[in-house]
Design a protein around this motif. Structure first.
Motif, mmCIF file in Angstrom:
data_model
loop_
_atom_site.group_PDB
_atom_site.id
_atom_site.type_symbol
_atom_site.label_atom_id
_atom_site.label_comp_id
_atom_site.label_asym_id
_atom_site.label_seq_id
_atom_site.Cartn_x
_atom_site.Cartn_y
_atom_site.Cartn_z
ATOM 1 N N LYS A 117 8.205 22.874 13.766
ATOM 2 C CA LYS A 117 9.408 23.073 14.315
ATOM 3 C C LYS A 117 10.213 23.468 12.762
ATOM 4 C CE LYS A 117 9.576 20.536 18.356
ATOM 5 N NZ LYS A 117 9.781 21.518 19.348
ATOM 6 N N ASN A 118 9.624 23.305 11.659
ATOM 7 C CA ASN A 118 10.271 23.402 10.464
ATOM 8 C C ASN A 118 9.745 24.496 9.633
ATOM 9 O OD1 ASN A 118 11.379 23.184 7.917
ATOM 10 N ND2 ASN A 118 11.126 20.737 7.814
ATOM 11 N N PRO A 119 10.532 25.722 9.523
ATOM 12 C CA PRO A 119 10.101 26.748 8.620
ATOM 13 C C PRO A 119 9.499 26.358 7.285
ATOM 14 C CG PRO A 119 12.277 27.017 9.423
ATOM 15 C CD PRO A 119 12.093 25.820 9.902
ATOM 16 N N LYS A 120 9.937 25.153 6.612
ATOM 17 C CA LYS A 120 9.304 25.013 5.258
ATOM 18 C C LYS A 120 7.873 24.420 5.570
ATOM 19 C CE LYS A 120 13.463 23.390 2.842
ATOM 20 N NZ LYS A 120 13.400 24.481 1.974
ATOM 21 N N ASP A 121 7.620 23.995 6.720
ATOM 22 C CA ASP A 121 5.931 23.588 6.782
ATOM 23 C C ASP A 121 5.176 24.831 6.960
ATOM 24 O OD1 ASP A 121 6.835 21.012 6.872
ATOM 25 O OD2 ASP A 121 6.993 20.691 9.114
ATOM 26 N N LEU A 122 5.651 25.833 7.207
ATOM 27 C CA LEU A 122 4.730 27.157 7.757
ATOM 28 C C LEU A 122 5.113 28.356 6.318
ATOM 29 C CD1 LEU A 122 5.803 27.761 11.261
ATOM 30 C CD2 LEU A 122 3.897 26.465 10.407
ATOM 31 N N GLU A 123 5.582 27.706 5.022
ATOM 32 C CA GLU A 123 5.774 28.652 3.958
ATOM 33 C C GLU A 123 4.543 29.151 3.435
ATOM 34 O OE1 GLU A 123 8.638 26.973 1.488
ATOM 35 O OE2 GLU A 123 10.294 27.636 2.450
ATOM 36 N N GLY A 124 3.508 28.158 3.431
ATOM 37 C CA GLY A 124 2.400 28.737 2.621
ATOM 38 C C GLY A 124 1.091 29.272 3.782
ATOM 39 N N SER A 125 1.588 29.499 4.895
ATOM 40 C CA SER A 125 0.850 30.225 5.837
ATOM 41 C C SER A 125 0.404 31.513 5.642
ATOM 42 C CB SER A 125 1.379 30.186 7.278
ATOM 43 O OG SER A 125 1.863 29.091 7.730
ATOM 44 N N ASP A 126 -0.915 32.032 5.786
ATOM 45 C CA ASP A 126 -1.278 33.302 5.540
ATOM 46 C C ASP A 126 -0.796 34.195 6.576
ATOM 47 O OD1 ASP A 126 -3.093 32.566 3.203
ATOM 48 O OD2 ASP A 126 -4.294 31.742 4.923
ATOM 49 N N ARG A 127 -0.682 33.916 7.796
ATOM 50 C CA ARG A 127 -0.082 34.817 8.831
ATOM 51 C C ARG A 127 0.805 33.650 9.954
ATOM 52 N NH1 ARG A 127 -5.014 33.452 9.057
ATOM 53 N NH2 ARG A 127 -5.583 34.904 7.657
ATOM 54 N N LEU A 128 1.565 34.513 10.700
ATOM 55 C CA LEU A 128 2.252 33.754 11.634
ATOM 56 C C LEU A 128 2.264 34.228 13.169
ATOM 57 C CD1 LEU A 128 5.897 33.269 10.195
ATOM 58 C CD2 LEU A 128 3.967 31.454 10.077
ATOM 59 N N ILE A 129 2.029 33.276 13.878
ATOM 60 C CA ILE A 129 2.143 33.840 15.212
ATOM 61 C C ILE A 129 3.442 33.187 15.876
ATOM 62 C CG2 ILE A 129 1.052 33.449 17.747
ATOM 63 C CD1 ILE A 129 -1.512 33.150 16.388
ATOM 64 N N PHE A 130 4.232 34.052 16.254
ATOM 65 C CA PHE A 130 5.454 34.112 17.053
ATOM 66 C C PHE A 130 5.586 34.064 18.436
ATOM 67 C CE2 PHE A 130 9.996 35.964 17.191
ATOM 68 C CZ PHE A 130 10.609 34.831 17.421
ATOM 69 N N PRO A 131 5.042 33.104 19.327
ATOM 70 C CA PRO A 131 5.138 33.277 20.802
ATOM 71 C C PRO A 131 6.338 33.027 21.284
ATOM 72 C CG PRO A 131 4.392 31.081 20.073
ATOM 73 C CD PRO A 131 4.787 31.539 18.710
ATOM 74 N N GLY A 132 6.487 33.133 22.621
ATOM 75 C CA GLY A 132 7.601 32.753 23.599
ATOM 76 C C GLY A 132 7.417 33.173 24.770
ATOM 77 N N VAL A 133 8.322 32.275 25.512
ATOM 78 C CA VAL A 133 8.581 32.534 26.937
ATOM 79 C C VAL A 133 9.957 32.196 27.384
ATOM 80 C CG1 VAL A 133 6.350 32.221 27.914
ATOM 81 C CG2 VAL A 133 7.653 30.296 27.719
ATOM 82 N N GLY A 134 10.558 32.795 28.054
ATOM 83 C CA GLY A 134 12.064 32.294 28.818
ATOM 84 C C GLY A 134 12.981 33.443 28.393
ATOM 85 N N GLU A 135 14.071 32.797 28.157
ATOM 86 C CA GLU A 135 15.180 33.808 27.949
ATOM 87 C C GLU A 135 15.776 34.098 26.612
ATOM 88 O OE1 GLU A 135 18.665 32.857 27.580
ATOM 89 O OE2 GLU A 135 19.526 34.710 28.283
ATOM 90 N N ALA A 136 16.110 35.231 26.401
ATOM 91 C CA ALA A 136 16.375 35.957 25.180
ATOM 92 C C ALA A 136 17.558 34.909 24.315
ATOM 93 C CB ALA A 136 16.624 37.314 25.111
ATOM 94 N N LYS A 137 18.471 34.893 25.070
ATOM 95 C CA LYS A 137 19.847 34.444 24.387
ATOM 96 C C LYS A 137 19.374 32.729 24.018
ATOM 97 C CE LYS A 137 23.811 35.417 25.169
ATOM 98 N NZ LYS A 137 25.272 35.757 25.888
#
Length: 211
Positions: A30-50
């Motif tokens: 849930k913290n962007p800093k933890d993912l800074e060193g990733s090679d790639r990102l998956i951005f999933p989602g369900v629910g309402e845009a707002k």
């Protein structure tokens, strides 16, 4: 390392289980800093845009994803994550991330008059557009993927569309722009074809049967 963006609006567990079955090394945060060193990102989602955009701003993932995309690092949006990468969604009249020009529109109400229900839910085969994408390597055209959505992608540039699904009209269901890709369907719920797609994105050699 594959990073999974957790912003309280994602189908995280099903994505995690799919990556586990493929033997992909991953990190969820849930913290962007933890993912800074990733090679790639998956951005999933369900629910309402707002709600999703509110959560992205609250966590700082909105700026993080914009910077990630601007650097042309590999990013895969899934379902709601394939929609809010665009400029605007008709769902709640929501300003979105603006990573790709375009809008998210609701399926027309008159679909009910021709026997098509909203949401578009269930299995639907896909057709490739504009040469497809390496994301689909090993997945023959016409394979079924699992969909659940009431809104659809309408990119400003139709050349960004890499696949469509027929639901009253050719509905854009996969997008490619540089290293940014997005799919409206759920690959993590789409059997062998979906696993093959995730394997391709994660740079994992496919060890499963032919799709």
């Amino acid at each position: 390392m594959t990073g999974i963006v957790d912003y309280n609006a994602g189908n995280i567990r099903s994505v995690e289980l799919a990556l586990l079955s493929l033997g992909v090394e991953y990190r969820i945060s849930k913290n962007p800093k933890d993912l800074e060193g990733s090679d790639r990102l998956i951005f999933p989602g369900v629910g309402e845009a707002k709600f999703a955009m509110q959560e992205l701003r609250k966590t700082g993932f909105d700026a993080f994803l914009k910077d990630w995309a601007a650097a042309d690092k590999p990013l895969l949006g899934v379902c709601l994550g394939s929609q809010i990468i665009f400029d605007h969604s008709e769902e709640g009249d929501t300003a979105c991330l603006g990573l790709i020009p375009g809008r998210i529109r609701r399926f027309p109400e008159n679909f009910r008059g021709i026997g098509l229900k909203v949401p578009h839910m269930g299995w639907n085969d896909i057709a490739y557009a504009n040469g497809g994408s390496p994301l689909f390597d090993g997945v023959p055209e016409g394979r079924d993927f699992y969909f659940v959505h009431s809104y659809y992608i309408d990119p400003a540039d139709p050349k960004a569309i890499s696949a469509t699904a027929d639901y009253g009209f050719p509905v854009p269901c996969a997008i490619k722009r540089g290293n940014l890709e997005a799919v409206q369907f759920h690959p993590e719920k789409s059997s062998l074809a979906g696993l093959r797609l995730l394997s391709n994105f994660c740079g994992k050699t496919w060890g499963g049967p032919a799709c």
